[in-house]
Design a protein around this motif. Structure first.
Motif, PDB file in Angstrom:
ATOM      1  N   MET A 234       0.844  -1.202   0.000  1.00  0.00           N
ATOM      2  CA  MET A 234       0.000   0.000   0.000  1.00  0.00           C
ATOM      3  C   MET A 234       0.877   1.249   0.000  1.00  0.00           C
ATOM      4  O   MET A 234       0.609   2.194  -0.741  1.00  0.00           O
ATOM      5  N   ARG A 236       3.819   1.503  -1.142  1.00  0.00           N
ATOM      6  CA  ARG A 236       4.408   1.584  -2.472  1.00  0.00           C
ATOM      7  C   ARG A 236       3.378   2.160  -3.452  1.00  0.00           C
ATOM      8  O   ARG A 236       3.701   3.010  -4.276  1.00  0.00           O
ATOM      9  N   ALA A 237       2.127   1.705  -3.322  1.00  0.00           N
ATOM     10  CA  ALA A 237       1.062   2.160  -4.223  1.00  0.00           C
ATOM     11  C   ALA A 237       0.771   3.644  -4.030  1.00  0.00           C
ATOM     12  O   ALA A 237       0.231   4.289  -4.912  1.00  0.00           O
ATOM     13  N   LYS A 238       1.124   4.182  -2.857  1.00  0.00           N
ATOM     14  CA  LYS A 238       0.923   5.610  -2.627  1.00  0.00           C
ATOM     15  C   LYS A 238       1.987   6.443  -3.312  1.00  0.00           C
ATOM     16  O   LYS A 238       1.861   7.653  -3.422  1.00  0.00           O
ATOM     17  N   GLY A 239       3.080   5.783  -3.732  1.00  0.00           N
ATOM     18  CA  GLY A 239       4.136   6.507  -4.429  1.00  0.00           C
ATOM     19  C   GLY A 239       5.347   6.801  -3.562  1.00  0.00           C
ATOM     20  O   GLY A 239       6.221   7.563  -3.960  1.00  0.00           O
ATOM     21  N   LEU A 240       5.421   6.196  -2.370  1.00  0.00           N
ATOM     22  CA  LEU A 240       6.600   6.391  -1.518  1.00  0.00           C
ATOM     23  C   LEU A 240       7.816   5.739  -2.168  1.00  0.00           C
ATOM     24  O   LEU A 240       7.696   4.704  -2.816  1.00  0.00           O
ATOM     25  N   SER A 241       8.966   6.341  -1.981  1.00  0.00           N
ATOM     26  CA  SER A 241      10.164   5.716  -2.526  1.00  0.00           C
ATOM     27  C   SER A 241      10.524   4.519  -1.658  1.00  0.00           C
ATOM     28  O   SER A 241      10.178   4.455  -0.480  1.00  0.00           O
ATOM     29  N   ARG A 244      12.369   5.067   1.771  1.00  0.00           N
ATOM     30  CA  ARG A 244      11.548   5.754   2.774  1.00  0.00           C
ATOM     31  C   ARG A 244      10.474   4.838   3.312  1.00  0.00           C
ATOM     32  O   ARG A 244      10.195   4.816   4.512  1.00  0.00           O
TER      33      ARG A 244
ATOM     34  N   ARG B 106       6.598   6.897  -9.535  1.00  0.00           N
ATOM     35  CA  ARG B 106       6.148   7.172  -8.167  1.00  0.00           C
ATOM     36  C   ARG B 106       5.147   8.319  -8.131  1.00  0.00           C
ATOM     37  O   ARG B 106       4.244   8.342  -7.304  1.00  0.00           O
ATOM     38  N   ARG B 109       1.881   6.684  -9.316  1.00  0.00           N
ATOM     39  CA  ARG B 109       1.287   5.856  -8.252  1.00  0.00           C
ATOM     40  C   ARG B 109       0.783   6.770  -7.140  1.00  0.00           C
ATOM     41  O   ARG B 109       1.542   7.561  -6.600  1.00  0.00           O
ATOM     42  N   GLY B 110      -0.475   6.641  -6.802  1.00  0.00           N
ATOM     43  CA  GLY B 110      -1.014   7.459  -5.730  1.00  0.00           C
ATOM     44  C   GLY B 110      -1.506   8.803  -6.232  1.00  0.00           C
ATOM     45  O   GLY B 110      -2.507   9.308  -5.775  1.00  0.00           O
ATOM     46  N   LEU B 115      -4.776   2.941  -5.519  1.00  0.00           N
ATOM     47  CA  LEU B 115      -5.155   1.551  -5.256  1.00  0.00           C
ATOM     48  C   LEU B 115      -6.025   1.449  -4.004  1.00  0.00           C
ATOM     49  O   LEU B 115      -5.753   2.088  -2.995  1.00  0.00           O
ATOM     50  N   ALA B 137       0.190  10.402   2.193  1.00  0.00           N
ATOM     51  CA  ALA B 137      -0.239  10.230   0.801  1.00  0.00           C
ATOM     52  C   ALA B 137      -0.450  11.591   0.137  1.00  0.00           C
ATOM     53  O   ALA B 137      -0.053  11.802  -1.014  1.00  0.00           O
ATOM     54  N   LEU B 140       2.879  13.510  -0.465  1.00  0.00           N
ATOM     55  CA  LEU B 140       3.754  12.946  -1.495  1.00  0.00           C
ATOM     56  C   LEU B 140       3.472  13.564  -2.856  1.00  0.00           C
ATOM     57  O   LEU B 140       4.349  13.627  -3.715  1.00  0.00           O
ATOM     58  N   HIS B 141       2.215  13.998  -3.060  1.00  0.00           N
ATOM     59  CA  HIS B 141       1.841  14.449  -4.405  1.00  0.00           C
ATOM     60  C   HIS B 141       1.421  15.906  -4.462  1.00  0.00           C
ATOM     61  O   HIS B 141       1.270  16.456  -5.542  1.00  0.00           O
ATOM     62  N   MET B 188      -8.087   7.565   1.577  1.00  0.00           N
ATOM     63  CA  MET B 188      -6.647   7.732   1.333  1.00  0.00           C
ATOM     64  C   MET B 188      -6.349   7.623  -0.166  1.00  0.00           C
ATOM     65  O   MET B 188      -5.556   8.402  -0.700  1.00  0.00           O
TER      66      MET B 188
END
Lengths: 335, 358
Positions: A234, A236-241, A244, B106, B109-110, B115, B137, B140-141, B188
């Motif tokens: 999850m 990873r799916a959020k875009g975290l590197s 981190r 990255r 994603r998100g 997801l 979350a 990050l964006h 989220m």
């Protein structure tokens, strides 16, 4: 419940248990030390006769009375505990000096060496564990695995002996002790501190090797369990590197069970490793405990064992508090 | 809507294999499908048919020993930062060609593709608060401070129907019920306004009443935000409720795809028909044995040659179905089927009329 209130209550509950546990442990400490046949005087007389001299019976009885060795065991125990409650750790029959003085003399160096070892162990083992787990089955992982098996399988005193021999044969230096000859009995000075730092890393590395290997294995296994959990995907799916997310989520969860072991280090910090310290001739408490036990210097041994127990209880308390502070699920169970 | 000339996502000949010591598992073996803006695409199939691996491949979340070995995943990004990305002349980006850990993937994603996982319980970290994970979350964006992100988080929780959202932000996932946890997950996922939401069996772990509420919520949010959804499920009932377009998968391949009405009313592929027959109907007399698909799913290491469904297929043609893999052929302007009954390879015979199944 508010986390602060909960933590206060949680700590108070644990503290209330402390005296009871100490009482139970004091009985154990006393019984174990009394378990071998004979007492300090028997050992002392044997030593005297071995060296050719002897004592007459009246002298022996006088000494027995002087040290209270003629009393029944429970009276001896009560006297011992009574003195300890008044802050008197007793008198070493062997060294002919107060126990408190003997212990405190060696305490600073013992704790210092313990802290060095502890820091070395954690600073090395946790990154190794993380690297091994995140790169499972890579060359790095296999390398550390071999290194860890060697670390776990080699007895520490063996490592100590081998290193001593190597240092002596090829570098011509003696790595025993924590000080160079000129600083052993010198008062504390800047030069003595520097000299200590020059010497302390080797015993710290030797003492820490086994612990590092074990801790790295446990960290690797814990992290491998966590790395494939849905919350990692999850994140990873959020875009975290990758780094981190690994450090924030699975490493955090993999560390939690290890935190509960931090408390065990407290008694170890105090005693140091007995065998390695003896081999390396370190002025720490471990070798003193060994000598007290072989000479049946029971009040010194008893004092050390009792402090050891008290620190074990305190260490567990610290672990519990740390764990409750780090893991909200434990706070939840408690309230 | 589905005839929008500019699809949001076009997946072509996607292949994702898992390289194990025991052999290679061709989890996804040549999958094609497209998602248009605002469309709900349902991917349906039995366990192990490659539904999840397909969408994980789209998000580039497949981990070793799995690897995306072939195919293109053309996605049309919308964010501001997309200006700086190496877009093709038609404004799309091939996700299959990107570094899965790289900054563009990255950001997508998100940010662009979000997801909703199958298990909301396990997909939240148990030692971080819901708020912590939602704020993460968002930040990050979006270039906002912690305070603003927190307020947005509270708004999102309120939007998905979570009571007292400000308190829930400070709660841990295990303090919420299953339904609330999945709502928090949706909040989220929506935090950064994605154009495509991938819901991987989001209602499987939830009881039926809550399941219906979650589906209604997803449909409402989808219309409100005009976002597209890929909805994965093995439950044909759920597909009928939520999807516009259906993709039927079996053993890593698409058997049939088309608008939901066509798939349910005029299924063409023997597998789709068998699946639909195995749904209990309220009109069937009681104590009638429910038809099942004969045989079982082959072991992943022993994939049948030719059409993967042929060992279980009632219309199996020896010498053809067990040799050649059927390619998708259109059977209507919107519906495609991968079956030799329709490919014209059947001894050059005309395509049999299958529009009215028995």
């Amino acid at each position: 419940m508010d986390p602060g209130v909960f933590m206060a209550r949680y700590i108070a509950q644990r503290l209330l248990l402390l005296p009871l546990l100490l009482f139970i442990f004091s009985i154990f400490a006393f019984v174990i030390i009394q378990a071998p046949p004979g007492d300090f005087l028997t050992a002392y007389i044997a030593e005297l006769s071995a060296s050719g001299s002897s004592m007459d019976q009246a002298q022996i009885e006088a000494l027995r009375r002087l040290y209270g060795l003629d009393q029944p065991l429970h009276i001896q125990y009560l006297r011992w505990v009574g003195r300890i409650l008044r802050g008197d750790l007793g008198f070493s029959l062997d060294w002919q000096r107060p126990n408190a003085e003997l212990i405190s003399e060696r305490l600073l160096l013992t704790v210092l060496l313990g802290l060095f070892t502890f820091t070395f162990t954690w600073a090395l083992a946790i990154p190794i564990g993380i690297l091994s787990a995140t790169r499972q089955y890579s060359f790095l992982d296999y390398f550390f695995t071999v290194f860890n098996y060697i670390g776990v399988a080699t007895p520490t005193f063996m490592t100590a002996l081998v290193l001593m021999w190597l240092a002596f044969k090829y570098l011509g230096i003696s790595v025993t002790g924590l000080f160079s000859a000129e600083y052993v009995d010198a008062p504390w000075s800047w030069g003595r501190v520097v000299d200590l730092l020059k010497h302390i890393w080797l015993p710290a590395v030797i003492l820490g090797m086994d612990g590092t290997a074990r801790l790295a294995r446990v960290m690797r296994a814990n992290l491998l369990d966590e790395l494939h959990k849905p919350y990692v995907e999850m994140a990873r799916a959020k875009g975290l590197s990758e780094w981190r997310l690994v450090l924030k989520y699975p490493v955090r969860l993999a560390l939690n069970p290890l935190v509960s072991t931090i408390g065990w280090y407290l008694p170890l910090l105090f005693s140091g490793s007995v065998i390695v310290a003896t081999v390396l001739n370190l002025p720490t408490i471990g070798p003193m405990l060994l000598r007290a036990l072989t000479n049946q210097d029971m009040f010194l041994a008893g004092a050390i064992v009792l402090i050891y127990c008290a620190l074990a209880i305190l260490g567990t308390l610290i672990s519990d508090i740390l764990l409750a502070w780090l893991d909200p699920r434990i706070r939840m169970e408690g309230s | 809507m589905s005839n929008d000339p500019a699809p949001l996502l076009v997946v072509r000949d996607l292949k994702t294999y898992f390289f194990l010591d025991e052999g290679t598992v061709r989890a996804v073996d040549g999958v094609d499908f497209a998602v248009h803006p605002g469309q709900v695409v349902g991917i349906v199939g039995e366990s192990g048919c490659g539904k999840s691996v397909t969408v994980k491949s789209v998000m580039r979340l497949v981990q070793r020993p799995g690897r995306l070995v072939a195919g293109t995943i053309r996605f049309r990004p919308s964010s501001q930062s997309a200006q700086r990305w190496p877009l093709a002349p038609d404004g799309t980006l091939d996700l299959a060609a990107l570094d899965p850990q790289g900054p563009i993937m990255r950001a997508i994603r998100g940010g662009e593709i979000a997801l909703i996982p199958q298990e909301p319980m396990a997909a939240f970290s148990p030692v971080h608060t819901i708020g912590n994970q939602i704020v993460e979350a968002i930040r990050l964006h979006q270039d906002v401070d912690r305070q603003t992100a927190w307020e947005w988080g509270v708004e999102r929780l309120a939007e998905v129907g979570i009571p007292s959202p400000a308190q829930r932000m400070r709660a841990y996932s295990w303090e919420l019920s299953g339904g609330l946890r999945q709502r928090a997950m949706i909040a989220m996922a929506l935090a950064c306004g994605p154009r495509l939401l991938i819901a991987d069996e989001p209602t499987t772990a939830i009881d039926v009443t809550t399941q219906a509420q979650i589906l209604t919520l997803l449909r409402a949010l989808q219309e409100q935000h005009n976002m597209a959804i890929i909805f994965i499920t093995h439950d044909l009932g759920v597909i009928a409720q939520i999807a516009d377009h259906v993709v039927v998968m079996y053993l890593g391949r698409v058997m049939e795809a088309g608008p939901v009405e066509e798939i349910f009313l005029r299924p063409q592929h023997p597998y789709t028909r068998a699946l639909l027959r195995s749904i209990p109907s309220i009109h069937t007399p009681s104590r009638t044995l429910l038809p099942t698909i004969q045989g079982s799913i082959p072991h992943p290491f022993n994939r049948p040659a030719g059409c993967p469904f042929h060992p279980r297929c009632g219309d199996f043609v020896p010498g053809l179905c067990d040799r050649n893999t059927p390619e998708p052929v259109p059977v209507s302007p919107t519906q495609t089927v991968s079956c030799h009954l329709y490919t014209g390879e059947l001894h050059g015979e005309p395509i049999p009329d299958r529009s009215s199944p028995a």
